[in-house]
Design an enzyme around this catalytic site. Structure first.
Site, PDB file in Angstrom:
ATOM      1  N   ASP A  98       0.867  -1.175   0.000  1.00 34.14           N
ATOM      2  CA  ASP A  98       0.000   0.000   0.000  1.00 34.14           C
ATOM      3  C   ASP A  98       0.906   1.229   0.000  1.00 34.14           C
ATOM      4  OD1 ASP A  98      -2.317   1.648   0.398  1.00 34.14           O
ATOM      5  OD2 ASP A  98      -3.250  -0.023   1.456  1.00 34.14           O
ATOM      6  N   ASP A 194      -2.910   4.745  -2.379  1.00 33.40           N
ATOM      7  CA  ASP A 194      -3.901   5.397  -1.526  1.00 33.40           C
ATOM      8  C   ASP A 194      -4.252   6.799  -2.044  1.00 33.40           C
ATOM      9  OD1 ASP A 194      -5.194   5.045   1.190  1.00 33.40           O
ATOM     10  OD2 ASP A 194      -4.177   6.935   1.549  1.00 33.40           O
ATOM     11  N   GLU A 236      -6.386   4.289  -5.963  1.00 32.61           N
ATOM     12  CA  GLU A 236      -7.675   4.529  -5.321  1.00 32.61           C
ATOM     13  C   GLU A 236      -8.186   5.887  -5.799  1.00 32.61           C
ATOM     14  OE1 GLU A 236      -9.677   4.852  -0.836  1.00 32.61           O
ATOM     15  OE2 GLU A 236      -7.697   5.667  -1.243  1.00 32.61           O
ATOM     16  N   HIS A 312     -11.326  -2.359   3.267  1.00 33.49           N
ATOM     17  CA  HIS A 312     -11.223  -2.023   4.686  1.00 33.49           C
ATOM     18  C   HIS A 312     -11.951  -0.729   5.050  1.00 33.49           C
ATOM     19  CE1 HIS A 312      -8.277   0.381   2.682  1.00 33.49           C
ATOM     20  NE2 HIS A 312      -8.118   1.110   3.759  1.00 33.49           N
ATOM     21  N   ASP A 313     -12.459  -0.013   4.056  1.00 33.61           N
ATOM     22  CA  ASP A 313     -13.187   1.234   4.316  1.00 33.61           C
ATOM     23  C   ASP A 313     -14.694   1.057   4.158  1.00 33.61           C
ATOM     24  OD1 ASP A 313     -10.800   2.728   4.655  1.00 33.61           O
ATOM     25  OD2 ASP A 313     -10.648   3.073   2.498  1.00 33.61           O
TER      26      ASP A 313
HETATM   27  C1  GLC Z   1      -7.754   5.809   1.917  1.00 33.67           C
HETATM   28  C2  GLC Z   1      -7.657   4.575   2.786  1.00 33.67           C
HETATM   29  C3  GLC Z   1      -8.275   4.867   4.112  1.00 33.67           C
HETATM   30  C4  GLC Z   1      -7.507   5.987   4.745  1.00 33.67           C
HETATM   31  C5  GLC Z   1      -7.405   7.204   3.836  1.00 33.67           C
HETATM   32  C6  GLC Z   1      -6.337   8.123   4.293  1.00 33.67           C
HETATM   33  O1  GLC Z   1      -9.050   6.143   1.621  1.00 33.67           O
HETATM   34  O2  GLC Z   1      -8.236   3.478   2.123  1.00 33.67           O
HETATM   35  O3  GLC Z   1      -8.313   3.744   4.933  1.00 33.67           O
HETATM   36  O4  GLC Z   1      -8.116   6.363   5.938  1.00 33.67           O
HETATM   37  O5  GLC Z   1      -7.070   6.860   2.518  1.00 33.67           O
HETATM   38  O6  GLC Z   1      -5.073   7.550   4.103  1.00 33.67           O
END
Ligand code: GLC
Ligand code: CA
Length: 536
Positions: A98, A194, A236, A312-313
């Site tokens: 990640d 991310d 993402e 995970h979100d």
């Molecule tokens: C992304 C991650 C999340 C995190 C955010 C800030 O959305 O998936 O879990 O809190 O970025 O890094």
């Protein structure tokens, strides 16, 4: 189109705090993951996407990194990481890291230096202003935090312990690329990036996502790190449209392999509303339209999709869109079949393959996630009742995906020997667990195992065109067509019977969670019936 290993891959996401605890402190760790590689090999996955394991004060569970080249103590050390890489490799499993480079932790050496010493080069690695504007943090409150020492504000789109990096600074960009190359040299197979669509931000113009220089940065990153190596990269990108996704993922652009787009996930909440304002019922026709759009617009060779229900979100998909009661197993298989036979690279989130569900949170004291806690605080201040707040968190909160993996029916679901685990174990682990799933040849696990194998072995899953069929509203049916074969996928996305009267001649059954001949005779789908057949 040049085919890469990841076109045939299925990726399994591990959230390290919750996967397996090897030393009884109640927190998952790297040795724990290594101890479960045989299980993952049996499932058949190609690669693991490892959520962050780097050194971190864990304000956002590792998405706040204080050293990109060290491992957090709770997870082990670099030797454990190298052992995981080596053991995974022996089993044909690759590791995707990640990459969190939109921001660091405020405890990262760069930020410590930037704060202590405003004249240092590191000062400009972050974003400082004399006056804040009204940009909001995604985790609630202002995106600007006042720093006494220099009487300036720094930008943080997430928590105030996650200061945003300034990608305008070329020296910072080079540091990031050097760090990526260091990991690539260690033998990792790629990066999940991310909130990568935020690195081109222009805070003064209130531009957070898709800033004008975003793709220049990614192209530069590609040349400095990825070029000539066969890595999987997935960005993402919450607000991506197919047009935007093509910019990232078209091979000609030389940027990324694919992105995570979230348009289907948007159906979990009311239009233009915060995520907490969730939608009780899945709008199946809207879901079909979204998949149809992405499947047809990202043409082969011009872009590539990622396919996912969970991460995970997000809430556990069974709890929000499936059925957690009578049809838990069947709806889990149906959702898997619907997703995995489209074009793209499928992602499985830990526990999805055994049908794990949301957690029945009883009070706010059980909540860990910073986003949920900030939401609760604000919502209570704004007059919501704690029952209303809990209702949202129970359905949508990120902790639902983060409760420990359920390995068996013993104490703590076999996740840990600790008296107390960092998040509580779901009480349904007595019935929903890996051991029970492996024992039952009809379990959800074996549907996933079969889908993964199908993807590895069948070119048509990559090449075949996608065609949405006109059916009853709650039936998702599509064709995958190549020059010499047609495959039909039919899924009843509901707890009710649905008419299915298409006259078809089946040459071969590919996968199903039901008796296909009964469906065809009765011209009726039972709740959550799902199948794929090759047509004559
Ligand atoms: C992304 C991650 C999340 C995190 C955010 C800030 O959305 O998936 O879990 O809190 O970025 O890094
Ligand atoms: Ca541990």
């Amino acid at each position: 189109m040049k085919k890469h290993w990841w076109h045939k891959a299925t990726i399994y996401q591990i959230y390290p705090k919750s996967f397996m605890d090897s030393n009884g402190d109640g927190i998952g760790d790297l040795k724990g993951i290594t101890s479960k590689l045989d299980y993952l090999q049996k499932l058949g996955i190609t690669a693991i996407w490892l959520s962050p394991v780097y050194q971190s004060p864990m304000d956002d569970n590792g998405y706040d990194i204080s050293d990109y080249q060290a491992i957090a103590d709770i997870f082990g050390d670099m030797a454990d990481m190298e052992e995981l890489l080596a053991q995974a490799k022996q089993r044909g499993i690759r590791i995707i890291m990640d990459l969190v480079v939109n921001h660091t932790s405020d405890e990262h050496a760069w930020f410590v230096e930037a704060r202590e010493n405003p004249d240092s080069p590191e000062r400009d690695y972050y974003i400082w202003r004399d006056q804040p504007n009204d940009l909001d943090s995604i985790f609630g409150g202002s995106a600007w935090q006042y720093d006494d020492k220099s009487s300036q504000y720094y930008l943080h789109f997430f928590s105030k312990k996650q200061p945003d990096l300034n990608w305008e600074n070329a020296a910072l960009r080079q540091k990031v690329y050097d760090m990526m190359n260091w990991w690539i040299d260690k033998g990792i197979a790629g990066f999940r990036m991310d909130v990568i669509d935020m690195i081109g931000k222009i805070p003064d113009q209130k531009i957070a996502n898709n800033g004008p220089k975003l793709h220049d940065y990614i192209k530069e990153m590609h040349q400095a790190t990825l070029a000539g190596k066969d890595l999987l990269t997935v960005g993402e990108t919450w607000g991506a449209t197919p047009e935007i996704a093509k910019k990232y993922s078209s091979p000609a652009e030389e940027e990324l392999s694919m992105v995570f787009q979230f348009e289907h996930i948007g159906l979990q909440h009311k239009p233009n509303a915060p995520k907490w304002d969730y939608e009780k019922e899945l709008n199946v026709p809207a879901l079909k339209a979204i998949f149809n759009k992405w499947q047809t617009e990202l043409e082969l060779g011009q872009g590539w999709n990622s396919l996912f229900w969970n991460n995970h979100d997000l809430p556990r998909v069974l709890s929000i869109w499936g059925d957690t009661a009578a049809y838990r197993e069947k709806s889990a298989k149906a959702l898997a079949i619907a997703l995995h036979l489209m074009r793209g690279t499928p992602y499985i989130y830990q526990g999805e393959e055994i049908g794990m569900t949301n957690y029945p949170f009883k009070d706010l004291g059980e909540i860990d996630d910073i986003e949920s806690l900030n939401f609760a605080k604000e919502a209570l201040e704004n007059g919501k009742t704690s029952e209303e707040v809990l209702d949202s968190i129970r359905m949508i909160g990120r902790d639902n995906a983060r409760t420990p993996m359920q390995w068996d029916s013993s104490k703590n679901a076999g996740f840990s020997t600790a008296d107390k685990t960092w998040l509580p174990v779901n009480p349904n682990h007595n019935t929903i667990n890996v051991q029970a799933a492996l024992y039952n040849p009809e379990s959800i696990f074996y549907t996933y195992q079969k889908l993964i194998k199908l993807r590895k072995e069948n070119e048509w899953l990559i090449d075949a065109d996608f065609e949405l069929l006109e059916t009853a509203d709650k039936v998702f049916a599509y064709l995958r067509k190549t020059a010499d074969a047609v495959y039909l996928v039919v899924v009843n996305v509901s707890d009710d019977k649905q008419v299915f009267d298409m006259p078809i001649a089946v040459s071969e059954e590919i996968i199903s969670n039901t008796d296909v001949s009964t469906v065809l005779t009765n011209k009726m789908l039972e709740p959550w019936d799902a199948f794929c057949v090759k047509l004559c």
